[in-house]
Write a protein that holds these residues in place. Structure first.
Motif, short mmCIF file in Angstrom:
data_model
loop_
_atom_site.label_atom_id
_atom_site.label_comp_id
_atom_site.label_asym_id
_atom_site.label_seq_id
_atom_site.Cartn_x
_atom_site.Cartn_y
_atom_site.Cartn_z
N GLN A 277 50.11 78.43 36.57
CA GLN A 277 48.80 79.08 36.45
C GLN A 277 48.90 80.52 35.99
OE1 GLN A 277 46.16 78.51 39.70
NE2 GLN A 277 46.56 76.34 39.85
N ASN A 278 50.08 81.11 35.96
CA ASN A 278 50.22 82.50 35.56
C ASN A 278 50.12 82.60 34.04
OD1 ASN A 278 50.98 85.09 35.00
ND2 ASN A 278 52.62 85.12 36.53
N ILE A 279 49.13 83.39 33.55
CA ILE A 279 48.93 83.42 32.11
C ILE A 279 50.11 84.07 31.39
CG2 ILE A 279 46.42 83.38 32.15
CD1 ILE A 279 46.44 86.38 31.71
N TRP A 280 50.89 84.91 32.07
CA TRP A 280 52.00 85.58 31.40
C TRP A 280 53.21 84.68 31.23
CZ3 TRP A 280 50.85 89.63 28.69
CH2 TRP A 280 49.71 90.36 29.05
N ARG A 281 53.10 83.45 31.71
CA ARG A 281 54.15 82.47 31.44
C ARG A 281 53.69 81.45 30.40
NH1 ARG A 281 58.26 82.53 34.57
NH2 ARG A 281 58.70 80.31 34.40
N MET A 282 52.49 81.66 29.83
CA MET A 282 52.00 80.74 28.81
C MET A 282 52.17 81.39 27.44
SD MET A 282 48.57 79.62 30.76
CE MET A 282 48.61 78.96 32.40
N GLY A 283 51.36 80.96 26.49
CA GLY A 283 51.42 81.57 25.17
C GLY A 283 51.55 80.52 24.09
N ALA A 284 50.95 80.81 22.93
CA ALA A 284 51.08 79.94 21.75
C ALA A 284 50.62 78.52 22.00
CB ALA A 284 52.52 79.94 21.25
N LEU A 285 49.65 78.35 22.90
CA LEU A 285 49.19 76.99 23.16
C LEU A 285 48.21 76.50 22.09
CD1 LEU A 285 48.69 76.96 27.02
CD2 LEU A 285 50.54 75.99 25.67
N LYS A 286 47.86 77.39 21.16
CA LYS A 286 46.90 77.02 20.13
C LYS A 286 47.36 75.78 19.36
CE LYS A 286 44.89 78.90 15.94
NZ LYS A 286 45.02 79.98 14.97
N LYS A 287 48.64 75.75 19.01
CA LYS A 287 49.15 74.62 18.23
C LYS A 287 49.45 73.42 19.10
CE LYS A 287 50.56 76.79 14.09
NZ LYS A 287 50.59 78.20 14.51
N LYS A 288 49.92 73.69 20.35
CA LYS A 288 50.33 72.60 21.24
C LYS A 288 49.13 71.79 21.74
CE LYS A 288 54.78 73.49 21.42
NZ LYS A 288 55.01 74.91 21.52
N ALA A 289 48.01 72.50 21.98
CA ALA A 289 46.84 71.81 22.54
C ALA A 289 45.60 72.23 21.78
CB ALA A 289 46.71 72.16 24.03
N PRO A 290 45.43 71.69 20.56
CA PRO A 290 44.34 72.18 19.71
C PRO A 290 42.95 71.90 20.27
CG PRO A 290 45.42 70.27 18.73
CD PRO A 290 46.25 70.68 19.90
N ALA A 291 42.74 70.72 20.84
CA ALA A 291 41.39 70.39 21.34
C ALA A 291 41.03 71.33 22.47
CB ALA A 291 41.33 68.94 21.81
N THR A 292 41.99 71.54 23.36
CA THR A 292 41.74 72.48 24.46
C THR A 292 41.45 73.86 23.92
OG1 THR A 292 43.29 71.20 25.76
CG2 THR A 292 42.70 73.36 26.60
N TYR A 293 42.23 74.27 22.90
CA TYR A 293 42.04 75.61 22.35
C TYR A 293 40.65 75.78 21.77
CZ TYR A 293 42.04 79.23 18.80
OH TYR A 293 41.69 80.28 18.02
N TRP A 294 40.22 74.85 20.94
CA TRP A 294 38.93 75.02 20.27
C TRP A 294 37.78 75.02 21.26
CZ3 TRP A 294 38.38 77.33 16.04
CH2 TRP A 294 39.37 77.26 15.06
N THR A 295 37.84 74.11 22.23
CA THR A 295 36.73 74.06 23.19
C THR A 295 36.76 75.30 24.07
OG1 THR A 295 38.16 72.70 24.55
CG2 THR A 295 36.51 71.57 23.24
N PHE A 296 37.94 75.74 24.46
CA PHE A 296 38.04 76.94 25.29
C PHE A 296 37.48 78.14 24.53
CE2 PHE A 296 39.89 80.21 27.92
CZ PHE A 296 39.96 79.63 29.17
N MET A 297 37.78 78.17 23.25
CA MET A 297 37.29 79.27 22.41
C MET A 297 35.76 79.27 22.40
SD MET A 297 38.84 81.55 20.87
CE MET A 297 38.43 82.92 19.83
N VAL A 298 35.18 78.07 22.26
CA VAL A 298 33.71 77.99 22.26
C VAL A 298 33.17 78.52 23.58
CG1 VAL A 298 31.78 76.39 22.33
CG2 VAL A 298 33.56 76.11 20.61
N GLY A 299 33.80 78.10 24.70
CA GLY A 299 33.36 78.56 26.01
C GLY A 299 33.45 80.07 26.12
N THR A 300 34.55 80.63 25.62
CA THR A 300 34.74 82.08 25.70
C THR A 300 33.68 82.82 24.90
OG1 THR A 300 37.09 81.68 25.88
CG2 THR A 300 36.41 83.90 25.34
N LEU A 301 33.43 82.32 23.69
CA LEU A 301 32.42 82.97 22.86
C LEU A 301 31.05 82.88 23.51
CD1 LEU A 301 33.57 81.77 19.34
CD2 LEU A 301 33.68 84.10 20.24
N ALA A 302 30.75 81.71 24.11
CA ALA A 302 29.45 81.55 24.75
C ALA A 302 29.33 82.48 25.94
CB ALA A 302 29.26 80.09 25.19
#
Lengths: 101, 629
Positions: B362-387
């Motif tokens: 759960q620590n965000i500083w151990r994540m990174g570059a998930l855009k390519k690994k999990a595209p569907a999650t990325y795009w939907t998360f991005m929409v949520g963030t923008l909203a």
């Protein structure tokens, strides 16, 4: 000579008191038992005297009953005392305190 | 007919709880299917009732109520109220609930407590629907507590973890403090107005205004205590971040989209009791909401746990809604509540998907570059963030704008500035999260091997993303306007007009809102777009430390408030228990009996002649009393 009712009753009271004193003070079970009989007979005397002075026989009939029952009671009581003596080798009430506490 | 349908909506989830606990506990798949079916059926039925309601052109459907108990003059009903407010909430609860139930099927797949999980979820749905549909205070309070219980069960779902067990206790007790005030408020309203039914209260308020006005402030604030507990407003906000110990779908459903909104919903439901001339309750509510929004946003800036960032973000948005209610804007509050339910559920489910992909990291500083690994999650998360940030034309922009416009309309300049600043902070911490989690390089082994979640988890995300995008132009605001200001003229009707309505309606709020978004986004990009560690602690020093430690509220409560209240009370109760109950009453009674027994024992000598003497003495005494006196 006419003896009034009071005299009979006083004798009866003295007998009853003597019997009561004996029951409370004496140590020998047999003597206590005899004193008990004395108290019964003091009551009998009072009943007979009352009956005689009141022209009513109920008291005397009562006395007959008491004598009969007392006779039966004596036989049972004496039997108990004998049995107790055989078991305990004593008839003194100080030694018979198993009911304590 | 529609009343009966409403009863069915309410009781379907309860039936599901009963079926699961009684029959299918040992069959996890069947249990989940029952629960999912129940909530989807409830959603479809709600939709039917809603469509009928929209077509009926009335303000509320006829109430269906069943008398429940009589005590003297007091009569309590169990009744359902179906109007725009409750139907809107029913759709949120069952709609978002359905998606989260489905998502849970994937997320909780291998959990040994699968059946128990779905039973608790159904229990929650039942209780939440009860709050939403209640037509009187008593019924609302009962379901209010039921919601507390189901929240307790779900936060403590992994009860073998000490932190989860502590968190559920903390949540429940903190809520109870608020509920105590709520109960007092209900009693006060009842004592003055003599009814608990919302409709009755509204009717009675006008002739009894003279009696109610003097206590309006106190009653309003006491009722607000309930909202303070459930919606986690300062100073009872401490339980919500800890509640993230529960499974992530639970955080999405209960601690982001629905339950925590119950407080705001309740305030809107009884808004007529708060909005009384001469009452200062609303001002206090507005400032507490604003303060919570600011406080939570500041804390969120320096959190490193992905779920905790979202939790503080939820707190902050709830503060926004409460503030809006306090500024006499229940419409804006409910509007923001609805859109927030969409995008916050989306963000939490997205976070769940990230956690799932990272094998429970759960620590965000151990994540990174998930855009390519999990595209569907990325795009939907991005929409949520923008909203959530409020980017035009996503839903969050419209609802946030209506709150800011409300602040300007009612001349709350300070709260308006605060709101804009919170909007800036919101954008900043959300993009900090996005940049760190989805961009840059992989910061750990697990991030390298991350994988996309299964379809059963990504499809709910996609649906929620669509809702977050179009939420602003679906006419939700019009729905609630119908409830709170039935006489107001209709909002912009055409699609294009609706899209641009905020800019013509109150341009200052709209442009400043967008400006805040751009500032926040720019700051987040400058600081986090490719950093390997957090640069803020160095720049802010002690402030950052205070933010990271949640401004030491937990410590403050633990060191100051709890010793003086709970522990002092506990000591006092212990003293009473030890000295009065146990010492005086229990041991006293047994001691007296014992003492008397010992004394009486001395009388039993066992000597026949003592008994005979006592007997004679007794007879002599009786004779003396009878004959000679």
């Amino acid at each position: 000579m006419h003896i009034p009712l009071e005299h009979y009753l006083i004798v009866s009271g003295i007998l009853f008191s003597l019997g009561l004193l004996g029951v409370i003070m004496r140590r020998n079970l047999l003597v206590i038992y005899m004193c008990l009989e004395l108290m019964l007979n003091a009551a009998n005397l009072a009943l007979v005297a009352m009956s005689r002075f009141n022209d009513n026989l109920n008291g005397q009939i009562m006395v007959f009953f008491i004598i009969t029952v007392a006779a039966a009671e004596v036989s049972v009581g004496l039997a108990l005392i004998v049995a107790l003596y055989r078991k305990r080798q004593t008839a003194h009430v100080e030694d018979l305190t198993t009911m304590k506490n | 007919m529609f009343e009966n349908l409403a009863w069915l909506i309410l009781f379907l989830p309860l039936l599901s709880v009963a079926a699961i606990t009684l029959f299918t506990r040992s069959k996890p798949r069947a249990s989940a299917q029952i629960s999912i079916f129940a909530v989807i059926a409830a959603f479809v039925l709600s939709l039917i009732v809603f469509v009928f309601f929209r077509g009926s052109e009335t303000n509320s459907l006829p109430q269906a109520s069943v008398p429940w108990l009589w005590v003297g003059d007091f009569k309590a009903d169990i009744g359902l109220r179906l109007d725009a407010l409750s139907l809107g909430m029913m759709l949120i609860v069952t709609g978002v609930g359905s998606l989260i139930h489905i998502y849970s099927w994937g997320y909780m797949k291998d959990d040994p407590g699968f059946a128990r999980y779905f039973a608790s979820l159904s229990l929650f749905t039942f209780s939440m629907l009860g709050i939403v549909m209640a037509d009187n205070f008593l019924m609302m309070f009962i379901f209010w507590e039921l919601v507390g219980i189901s929240s307790y069960l779900l936060i403590g779902f992994w009860y073998e973890k000490a932190s989860a067990a502590d968190a559920c206790k903390k949540a429940f007790l903190t809520n109870r403090i608020g509920d105590f005030g709520f109960l007092l408020g209900i009693l006060m309203v009842w004592a003055v107005l003599g009814s608990l039914n919302f409709q009755d209260l509204e009717i009675r308020l006008v002739p009894h205004m003279k009696d109610y006005a003097p206590v309006a402030t106190a009653a309003g604030l006491l009722i607000f205590c309930g909202a303070m507990g459930k919606s986690a407003q300062f100073p009872l906000h401490v339980w919500l971040p800890d509640a993230m110990e529960g499974p992530t779908p639970v955080s999405a459903l209960i601690h982001a989209a629905t339950m925590v909104a119950a407080g705001v919903y309740m305030l809107c439901r009884v808004f007529f009791l708060l909005n009384v001339p001469g009452s200062h309750a609303l001002e206090v509510i507005a400032w507490i909401g604003g303060f919570t929004a600011l406080l939570a946003a500041l804390i969120a800036v320096q959190q490193n746990d992905i779920k905790r960032i979202l939790a503080y973000s939820t707190l902050s948005q709830l503060g926004y809604m409460v503030m809006s209610v306090g500024m006499s804007g229940p419409t804006a509050a409910m509007y923001h509540l609805t859109t927030h339910a969409f995008f916050k559920a989306l963000l939490f489910l997205g976070a769940g998907s990230v956690i799932y992909a990272m094998h429970h990291e759960q620590n965000i500083w151990r994540m990174g570059a998930l855009k390519k690994k999990a595209p569907a999650t990325y795009w939907t998360f991005m929409v949520g963030t923008l909203a959530l940030s409020g980017v035009w034309p996503l839903s969050g922009f419209y609802s946030k704008d209506s709150i800011l416009a409300q602040a300007l309309e009612t001349n709350h300049i300070a709260l308006f500035v605060l709101g804009v600043f919170v909007a800036l902070l919101t954008t900043f911490y959300m993009f900090r999260l996005v940049f760190v989690v989805f961009f840059g390089g992989a910061r750990s082994e697990a991030a390298d091997h991350a994988h996309e979640s299964p379809d059963v988890m990504t499809w709910p995300l996609r649906i929620l993303a669509v809702m977050s995008i179009i939420g602003g132009v679906m006419g939700i605001e019009g729905l609630y306007t119908k409830q709170f200001a039935p006489n107001a003229e209709g909002h912009a009707a055409g699609f294009g007009q609706q899209l641009l309505a905020p800019f013509s309606h109150s341009p200052l709020a709209a442009y400043l809102g967008l400006f805040a978004v751009i500032m926040g986004l720019g700051a987040a990009y400058a600081l986090y777009s490719r950093s390997l560690f957090d640069p803020l602690p160095e720049k802010l020093g002690w402030l950052s430390r205070a933010m990271r430690n949640r401004f030491y509220f937990d410590e403050l409560y633990e060191r100051v408030i709890i010793p003086f209240t709970q522990e002092a009370l506990a000591k006092f109760a212990n003293a009473i228990d030890r000295w009065i109950i146990s010492g005086f009453m229990v041991r006293g009674a047994s001691g007296t009996t014992d003492l008397v027994g010992r004394a009486l024992r001395l009388l039993q000598t066992g000597s026949l002649q003592t008994y005979a003497f006592l007997l004679v003495a007794g007879v002599a005494l009786v004779l003396y009393l009878v004959l000679l006196r």
